[in-house]
Design an enzyme around this catalytic site. Structure first.
Site, mmCIF file in Angstrom:
data_model
loop_
_atom_site.group_PDB
_atom_site.id
_atom_site.type_symbol
_atom_site.label_atom_id
_atom_site.label_comp_id
_atom_site.label_asym_id
_atom_site.label_seq_id
_atom_site.Cartn_x
_atom_site.Cartn_y
_atom_site.Cartn_z
ATOM 1 N N GLU A 198 29.536 42.929 37.539
ATOM 2 C CA GLU A 198 30.471 42.525 38.604
ATOM 3 C C GLU A 198 29.921 42.737 40.003
ATOM 4 O OE1 GLU A 198 31.374 44.207 35.924
ATOM 5 O OE2 GLU A 198 32.835 42.895 34.935
ATOM 6 N N HIS B 135 43.516 48.421 32.152
ATOM 7 C CA HIS B 135 43.666 46.971 32.335
ATOM 8 C C HIS B 135 44.962 46.609 33.047
ATOM 9 C CE1 HIS B 135 40.428 46.614 29.376
ATOM 10 N NE2 HIS B 135 40.295 45.362 29.766
#
Ligand SMILES: Cc1ncc(C[n+]2csc(CCOP(=O)(O)OP(=O)(O)O)c2C)c(N)n1
Ligand SMILES: [Mg+2]
Lengths: 336, 326
Positions: B60, B129
């Site tokens: 990322e 998450h």
């Protein structure tokens, strides 16, 4: 290389050394603030590599990006010395209009895309510059200069992988000066030869002496040709040494005087001037005259310009945060 | 006019912007061959090829950085990060580079990237998450942060974000990708700035953004049955905030509630309250109330998760409190 070029390059390296020396003085006089990282000792690397890059064509130049030790890379890429010094002085006439300072020299008019303080951050940015070049179908490449310590960041591995997978036209130049601030590479890094580390990504790589500008240029030319011809990224390592402390606040307690003296014998400016004298291209007196010209220019032009330039206006504090002249179609106001 | 889902709206914006300008590219994990975790790039890999719809490795920070570098030389990358939790790995390039490059260069360089990511809880995705994190991005000078509440904004704001010259963070929501709305067939743009009154009212202002706008709308319906006429204000843009629209609404209703799915400390609600204090303190007839998540990592257990995250019922109860009804 012809004789005129040799003399020019020697003069450039002396200029870079003197420029850095003068910033040291200005820092002591408190004209320059913040962190100041000097490049003295490593001149042959930036000078030699960029001598082989595509420069002098403004925004058609190759892209150059580096860390915080960025003055000389910017200068060699073509940023005007007056503007770089004025930036260190925090003036409105500086390369970054006084907003960046020593660690953040930018000059997009010659594709010098900045100095960054976060160790390892420029790796992906460089790959992105290269992706842009490739996408536009241009012959330009991106050249990223970083230290040995930066290779221990995650971005090193992430970026080497993507640069290779996507076959990006980027040259990574590792300036291995043996230290990350005060930590010797032996104490931080499992693999000492940095160029070997990219074999994990099947990337072309090589290692060379970074104190001899002619060696640097010869190696850089091959690497740049490789990248420009579309064969993909290349990682080139130069063994070098910084003669001064990491930054201005460094007592250098982590290294011995013997080690320093050993490296000073290999001062890139001494090596190259000695060679030119031996080749009969130049005399000691010529070099003295060169130094005097340089000092005059630095003092009477560059420093004078920086001293006399205005500071940014406090009213302009909020300039350059976002696009100052945005298109209302994208930004607003929202019609209720 | 056709009713389309949020994900289809995003897909359409990608498609049109990529067709309009070949400098627009999409990057992210699984967005190419697989068509995207949320189908936001479905079919675009086949249409525009692997050089423009780029499947990235799971890196990322660096692929975001690559997008930033590419944007500095004229490209317009739309970067998808699968979940805002993973955007934490890209904070260095986003916060230290993208947000500051224009400033550090004295306005001489820019990085017009778009980063899209869902931020919010879905169903039992647990602590790693379910982050929301809007507050982290909205505290960074040099970024724009927007939160489209439905397909019209999801489409129109993405298109504006691609064309705007600043780095734009678009925070979507896992629970909104299938939300449907009538969207005009002809091309349009929605501005990145400006809060919107999505329901007019006179008794209380319910401030929301992203998914919490829907909680506010639902609560407003229930309040109506109680004879309370609530105004619902969608912030739309968290950075910059539209303090004018907030002030005007509060000056009209004199009462305010802020609904955020995130935890309260140093959050959106805290910021809105501070602005109200500064701009229209004397217009208030009652203490403002924040409805927010519990200050805990989001639990896995469904019952605990529900207890941790605000619901329309919580907004409704909170509004009654502001109205002095409980
Ligand atoms: C992400 C990050 N961590 C730590 C630092 C502090 N720091 C500045 S320079 C440096 C050493 C870098 O060494 P190297 O990459 O070898 O470059 P050199 O200074 O030797 O040129 C460190 C640790 C930083 N600037 N950024
Ligand atoms: Mg080093």
């Amino acid at each position: 290389m012809n004789d005129a070029d040799k003399k020019r390059l020697l003069k450039e390296m002396i200029f870079f050394r003197r420029f850095e020396d003068r910033t040291f003085e200005a820092y002591m006089e408190r004209k320059i603030g913040g962190f100041l990282h000097l490049y003295s000792g490593q001149e042959a690397v930036a000078t030699g590599v960029l001598e082989k890059a595509m420069l002098g064509k403004g925004t058609d130049n190759d892209y150059v990006i580096t860390g915080y030790r960025d003055h000389v890379h910017a200068l060699k890429a073509g940023a005007p010395a007056r503007e770089v010094m004025a930036e260190l002085y925090g003036k409105e006439t500086g390369s970054s209009r006084g907003r960046g300072g020593s660690m953040h020299i930018f000059d997009p008019s010659v594709n010098f895309m900045g100095g960054y303080a976060l160790v390892g951050q420029p790796f992906p940015l460089a790959a992105g510059l290269a992706m842009g070049c490739k996408h536009k179908g241009s012959k330009q490449i991106a050249i990223c200069f970083l230290g040995d310590g930066a290779n221990n960041q995650g971005t090193f591995h992430e970026t080497m992988n993507m640069a290779k997978v996507w076959n990006l036209p980027v040259l990574f130049v590792c300036e291995n000066n043996g230290y990350a601030i005060g930590t010797h590479i032996d104490r931080s890094t499992a693999v000492k030869d940095q160029y070997k580390r990219v074999c994990a990504y099947d990337m072309e790589a090589s290692q060379h002496d970074g104190m001899d500008i002619e060696t640097v240029m010869e190696a850089a030319e091959k690497a740049i040709d490789f990248v420009r011809s579309g064969k993909g990224p290349y990682f080139i390592e130069f063994m070098t040494y910084r003669f001064r402390g990491h930054s201005m606040s460094d007592a250098k307690g982590y290294r011995t005087r013997e080690e320093e003296l050993e490296w000073e014998k290999r001062d890139p400016i001494k090596i190259f001037s000695k060679r030119l004298i031996e080749q009969g291209l130049i005399t000691e007196d010529d070099i003295k005259a060169m130094e005097k010209d340089i000092d005059d220019e630095i003092e009477n032009d560059i420093i004078k310009f920086s001293e006399e330039s205005p500071e940014p206006k406090v009213e302009d504090l909020h300039k350059y945060v976002l696009d100052d002249d945005p298109d209302p179609r994208w930004i607003g106001p929202l019609q209720q | 006019m056709a009713e389309i889902a949020y994900w289809e709206a995003i897909r359409r914006a990608h498609d049109e912007e990529m067709a309009n300008d070949r400098m627009v590219i999409a990057m992210g994990e699984d967005i190419g061959v697989a068509g995207g975790t949320y189908k936001a790039t479905l079919g675009l890999y086949d249409k525009y090829g692997e050089e423009r719809v780029i499947d990235t490795p799971i890196s990322e920070n660096s692929y975001t950085g690559i997008g930033i570098g590419a944007s500095m030389v004229g490209m317009r990358p739309i970067i998808e990060i699968m979940s805002i939790n993973f955007a934490l790995l890209a904070l260095d390039t986003l916060v230290n580079a993208a947000a500051k490059i224009r400033y550090m260069s004295g306005g001489r360089a820019q990085c017009p990237i778009v980063m899209r990511t869902p931020g919010g809880t879905a169903h039992q995705l647990a602590a790693q998450h379910s982050a929301r994190l809007a507050r982290m991005f909205m505290s960074t000078s040099g970024l724009r942060v927007v939160t489209p509440r439905g397909p019209i904004d999801a489409y129109g704001m993405l298109k504006s974000a691609v064309r705007c010259n600043d780095p734009v963070i678009i925070i979507e929501h896992e629970q909104m990708y299938n939300l449907k709305e009538e969207v005009p067939d002809e091309e349009f743009f929605r501005p990145l700035e400006g809060a919107e009154i999505v329901r007019e009212g006179s008794d209380i202002t319910l401030v929301g953004y992203n998914f919490s706008v829907h909680l506010c709308l639902e609560a407003a319906k229930r309040l109506e049955a109680d004879g309370i006429n609530a105004e619902v204000l969608d912030l739309r843009s968290l950075k910059p905030l539209d303090r004018e629209t907030i002030r005007k609404s509060v000056e009209k209703t004199h009462r305010v509630l802020i609904a955020e799915e995130d935890e309260a400390p140093v959050g959106v609600g805290a910021e809105i309250m501070a602005l109200i204090n500064e701009d229209c303190f004397f217009a208030l007839d009652a203490q403002p109330v924040r409805i927010h998540a519990a200050d805990v990592p989001v639990p896995y257990n469904a019952r605990l998760e529900k207890a941790a995250i605000p619901s329309a019922e919580d907004v409704y109860q909170g509004a009654l409190k502001v109205m002095g009804k409980i």
